[in-house]
Design a protein around this motif. Structure first.
Motif, PDB file in Angstrom:
ATOM      1  N   ARG A  33      76.251  92.900  76.709  1.00 47.47           N
ATOM      2  CA  ARG A  33      77.277  92.134  76.505  1.00 47.47           C
ATOM      3  C   ARG A  33      78.060  92.851  75.267  1.00 47.47           C
ATOM      4  O   ARG A  33      79.362  92.548  75.185  1.00 47.47           O
ATOM      5  N   CYS A  34      77.387  93.215  74.498  1.00 42.70           N
ATOM      6  CA  CYS A  34      77.712  94.083  73.052  1.00 42.70           C
ATOM      7  C   CYS A  34      78.714  95.016  73.473  1.00 42.70           C
ATOM      8  O   CYS A  34      79.773  95.459  72.602  1.00 42.70           O
ATOM      9  N   HIS A  35      78.720  95.594  74.621  1.00 39.35           N
ATOM     10  CA  HIS A  35      79.604  96.810  75.230  1.00 39.35           C
ATOM     11  C   HIS A  35      81.050  96.248  75.077  1.00 39.35           C
ATOM     12  O   HIS A  35      81.836  97.155  75.037  1.00 39.35           O
ATOM     13  N   SER A  36      81.302  95.118  75.400  1.00 35.06           N
ATOM     14  CA  SER A  36      82.696  94.519  75.444  1.00 35.06           C
ATOM     15  C   SER A  36      83.380  94.786  73.981  1.00 35.06           C
ATOM     16  O   SER A  36      84.566  95.298  74.006  1.00 35.06           O
ATOM     17  N   ALA A  37      82.472  94.394  73.090  1.00 38.69           N
ATOM     18  CA  ALA A  37      83.012  94.612  71.621  1.00 38.69           C
ATOM     19  C   ALA A  37      83.325  96.220  71.398  1.00 38.69           C
ATOM     20  O   ALA A  37      84.102  96.411  70.785  1.00 38.69           O
ATOM     21  N   VAL A  38      82.122  97.020  71.644  1.00 39.58           N
ATOM     22  CA  VAL A  38      82.359  98.480  71.470  1.00 39.58           C
ATOM     23  C   VAL A  38      83.652  99.074  72.020  1.00 39.58           C
ATOM     24  O   VAL A  38      84.336  99.732  71.556  1.00 39.58           O
ATOM     25  N   GLN A  39      83.949  98.555  73.216  1.00 40.62           N
ATOM     26  CA  GLN A  39      85.351  98.987  74.036  1.00 40.62           C
ATOM     27  C   GLN A  39      86.612  98.687  73.348  1.00 40.62           C
ATOM     28  O   GLN A  39      87.252  99.552  72.922  1.00 40.62           O
ATOM     29  N   ILE A  40      86.425  97.516  72.551  1.00 43.47           N
ATOM     30  CA  ILE A  40      87.623  97.162  71.669  1.00 43.47           C
ATOM     31  C   ILE A  40      87.802  98.018  70.486  1.00 43.47           C
ATOM     32  O   ILE A  40      88.664  98.351  70.297  1.00 43.47           O
ATOM     33  N   ILE A  41      86.607  98.113  69.811  1.00 42.42           N
ATOM     34  CA  ILE A  41      86.549  98.904  68.524  1.00 42.42           C
ATOM     35  C   ILE A  41      87.220 100.256  69.013  1.00 42.42           C
ATOM     36  O   ILE A  41      87.767 101.038  68.223  1.00 42.42           O
ATOM     37  N   VAL A 155      79.800  86.775  74.907  1.00 45.03           N
ATOM     38  CA  VAL A 155      80.846  87.946  75.113  1.00 45.03           C
ATOM     39  C   VAL A 155      82.071  87.488  74.315  1.00 45.03           C
ATOM     40  O   VAL A 155      82.675  88.559  73.760  1.00 45.03           O
ATOM     41  N   GLU A 156      82.578  86.535  74.378  1.00 45.43           N
ATOM     42  CA  GLU A 156      83.752  86.103  73.492  1.00 45.43           C
ATOM     43  C   GLU A 156      83.349  86.183  72.034  1.00 45.43           C
ATOM     44  O   GLU A 156      84.057  86.383  71.104  1.00 45.43           O
ATOM     45  N   GLN A 157      82.117  85.884  71.658  1.00 41.12           N
ATOM     46  CA  GLN A 157      81.615  85.750  70.463  1.00 41.12           C
ATOM     47  C   GLN A 157      81.750  87.342  69.707  1.00 41.12           C
ATOM     48  O   GLN A 157      82.212  87.476  68.305  1.00 41.12           O
ATOM     49  N   VAL A 158      81.088  87.940  70.350  1.00 48.01           N
ATOM     50  CA  VAL A 158      80.989  89.626  69.811  1.00 48.01           C
ATOM     51  C   VAL A 158      82.569  90.057  69.786  1.00 48.01           C
ATOM     52  O   VAL A 158      82.703  90.873  68.738  1.00 48.01           O
ATOM     53  N   CYS A 159      83.361  89.803  70.835  1.00 49.46           N
ATOM     54  CA  CYS A 159      84.647  90.448  70.880  1.00 49.46           C
ATOM     55  C   CYS A 159      85.429  90.050  69.676  1.00 49.46           C
ATOM     56  O   CYS A 159      86.331  90.517  69.421  1.00 49.46           O
ATOM     57  N   ALA A 160      85.300  88.559  69.362  1.00 49.96           N
ATOM     58  CA  ALA A 160      86.000  87.832  68.268  1.00 49.96           C
ATOM     59  C   ALA A 160      85.692  88.724  66.804  1.00 49.96           C
ATOM     60  O   ALA A 160      86.864  88.907  66.276  1.00 49.96           O
ATOM     61  N   LYS A 172      96.376  90.855  78.146  1.00 51.62           N
ATOM     62  CA  LYS A 172      95.086  91.528  78.147  1.00 51.62           C
ATOM     63  C   LYS A 172      93.795  90.529  78.309  1.00 51.62           C
ATOM     64  O   LYS A 172      93.959  89.433  77.738  1.00 51.62           O
ATOM     65  N   GLN A 173      92.788  91.160  79.026  1.00 51.57           N
ATOM     66  CA  GLN A 173      91.489  90.402  79.113  1.00 51.57           C
ATOM     67  C   GLN A 173      90.580  91.258  78.414  1.00 51.57           C
ATOM     68  O   GLN A 173      90.738  92.273  77.936  1.00 51.57           O
ATOM     69  N   LEU A 174      89.475  90.468  77.946  1.00 49.79           N
ATOM     70  CA  LEU A 174      88.341  91.131  77.364  1.00 49.79           C
ATOM     71  C   LEU A 174      87.655  91.949  78.028  1.00 49.79           C
ATOM     72  O   LEU A 174      87.632  91.563  79.447  1.00 49.79           O
ATOM     73  N   PRO A 175      87.492  93.347  77.704  1.00 53.54           N
ATOM     74  CA  PRO A 175      86.840  94.130  78.646  1.00 53.54           C
ATOM     75  C   PRO A 175      85.437  93.757  79.028  1.00 53.54           C
ATOM     76  O   PRO A 175      84.784  93.368  78.322  1.00 53.54           O
ATOM     77  N   GLY A 301      71.093  77.968  86.973  1.00 48.12           N
ATOM     78  CA  GLY A 301      71.310  76.576  86.863  1.00 48.12           C
ATOM     79  C   GLY A 301      72.607  76.039  86.509  1.00 48.12           C
ATOM     80  O   GLY A 301      73.459  76.644  86.235  1.00 48.12           O
ATOM     81  N   SER A 302      72.740  74.766  86.854  1.00 47.62           N
ATOM     82  CA  SER A 302      74.172  74.295  87.002  1.00 47.62           C
ATOM     83  C   SER A 302      74.959  74.319  85.411  1.00 47.62           C
ATOM     84  O   SER A 302      73.958  74.038  84.540  1.00 47.62           O
ATOM     85  N   ASN A 303      75.962  74.566  85.390  1.00 50.08           N
ATOM     86  CA  ASN A 303      76.881  74.902  84.088  1.00 50.08           C
ATOM     87  C   ASN A 303      76.111  75.824  83.302  1.00 50.08           C
ATOM     88  O   ASN A 303      76.618  75.955  82.162  1.00 50.08           O
ATOM     89  N   ARG A 304      75.640  76.942  83.847  1.00 51.79           N
ATOM     90  CA  ARG A 304      74.790  77.776  82.866  1.00 51.79           C
ATOM     91  C   ARG A 304      75.753  79.113  83.165  1.00 51.79           C
ATOM     92  O   ARG A 304      75.607  80.008  82.174  1.00 51.79           O
ATOM     93  N   SER A 305      76.387  79.317  84.330  1.00 47.37           N
ATOM     94  CA  SER A 305      76.774  80.457  84.504  1.00 47.37           C
ATOM     95  C   SER A 305      77.969  81.133  83.442  1.00 47.37           C
ATOM     96  O   SER A 305      78.088  82.148  83.268  1.00 47.37           O
ATOM     97  N   TYR A 306      78.959  80.089  83.257  1.00 50.23           N
ATOM     98  CA  TYR A 306      80.024  80.430  82.464  1.00 50.23           C
ATOM     99  C   TYR A 306      79.698  81.104  80.904  1.00 50.23           C
ATOM    100  O   TYR A 306      79.974  81.828  80.543  1.00 50.23           O
ATOM    101  N   VAL A 307      78.304  80.222  80.383  1.00 52.55           N
ATOM    102  CA  VAL A 307      78.156  80.755  79.017  1.00 52.55           C
ATOM    103  C   VAL A 307      77.177  82.052  79.151  1.00 52.55           C
ATOM    104  O   VAL A 307      77.348  82.826  78.307  1.00 52.55           O
TER     105      VAL A 307
END
Length: 354
Positions: A33-41, A155-160, A172-175, A301-307
């Protein structure tokens, strides 16, 4: 500060193209998931080499990450003593890093770039590392307080952190994270293992059946048998934690091929990249399948995939209804039929060539 895109490219500061260090999380899924932040940098500072630092378990995946030059390793959970951290800091100092992005909030991790004398140390001071972390993203104070019912995805935390707390542009969407295994490497792996590229493959990642995030073994067997009867190969992928589960599946379905003894995680990535479809549960290997672009159906499990789930577009999530007992984690409310339908739909929507 680094010379961001738009600064004068003829300046001495920009010509130096000093490297950037990204302190990533240690677990496989979190590291991916940290690769999203790498792409932004990389987009913000084009041309600057980007290195990462993570656990020995996750570090081999850095070779498959576009835009990453190399990886440093440190023990999981940042447990090495001060002497080991000082040694690592001396090695980092020789690299002349301009900035370090701390995607982990660990104080033990933050000490390393501080000891290494890296000028900018960017992150949220969740463990009160003021001074050690010397550049704080906008809105950093809010990170000390949990508020609102909506959880923030990792992924949103590391991109922030990579965005310095700024909101991305509306258009733009987060990569999404990406791992790249070349077609030549996949073909070479197939030849070494006698794999017929014309035969479709379903890879199964079960985790440990004693783990509540997994799915009942008889349902995995049913899905596997359904595909074998239709001419597919079924591969069991993972590592030591999945070997007992793989043996249990093969006891009922000897035609399934067990790859859980693969010693090299990079080779495991070649196995997944060679798959036609992937069926898995919540875990790091499922994040790898998503980042490799494999059409995937993931049982959560329920309500876990988003996070907790991957954000790649070719991933379909199946969750039990909220009314199911133990709905937060347990996956027993998910039927075989719903998984079969999701696999069929996902493979048709995202077809792969041999």
């Amino acid at each position: 500060m680094l010379a961001a895109r738009g600064d004068c490219v003829g300046s001495k500061r920009y010509r130096a193209l000093r490297p950037i260090l990204v302190f990533c999380l240690p677990a496989i899924g979190d590291f991916i998931r940290c690769h999203s932040a790498v792409q932004i940098i990389a987009e913000t500072f084009p041309g600057h080499p980007i290195d990462v630092i993570t656990s020995p378990l996750a570090a081999p995946l850095a070779r498959l990450m576009p835009l990453v030059r190399k990886a440093w390793t440190v023990e999981k959970h940042w447990n090495p003593g001060l002497r080991e951290r000082a040694r690592l800091a001396r090695e980092l100092r020789r690299e002349n890093y301009q900035a370090a992005y701390l995607l982990t909030s660990s104080t033990k991790a933050a000490f390393v770039p501080w000891l290494a004398g890296i000028p900018e140390r960017i992150g949220y001071p969740r463990e009160f590392q003021f001074g050690i972390v010397n550049r704080l993203p906008a809105g950093w104070l809010k990170t000390f307080v949990a508020f609102g019912p909506r959880k923030t995805r990792l992924v949103e935390q590391v991109c922030a952190i990579a965005l310095l707390g700024k909101q991305p542009a509306e258009e733009k969407q987060l990569p999404a994270p990406r791992l790249a295994v070349s077609a030549e490497d996949v073909e070479s792996w197939r030849r070494r293992n006698g794999i017929d590229p014309a035969r479709p493959v379903l890879s199964l990642y079960t985790s440990d059946f004693e783990n509540m995030r997994s799915w009942p073994p008889e349902r995995f067997v049913s899905i596997a048998r359904h595909h074998i009867e239709r001419g597919w190969s079924v591969w069991l992928v993972g590592g030591p934690r999945e070997r007992k589960a793989a043996a249990q599946i093969r006891a009922s379905l000897p035609e399934a091929i067990d790859f859980t003894s693969t010693p090299d995680i990079a080779e495991a990535m070649q196995q997944i990249a060679a798959s036609t479809a992937f069926l898995g549960v919540d875990g790091g290997i499922s994040h790898a399948a998503g980042a490799l672009g494999v059409p995937s159906v993931l049982i959560f499990g329920s309500n876990r995939s988003y996070v907790h789930g991957p954000v790649n577009e070719q991933v379909t999530f199946i969750e039990p209804p909220i009314s199911t007992p133990s709905w937060i984690v347990n996956t027993r409310g998910i039927s075989e039929q719903s998984v079969l339908e999701a696999l069929t739909t996902t493979v048709r929507k995202y077809p792969r060539s041999a």
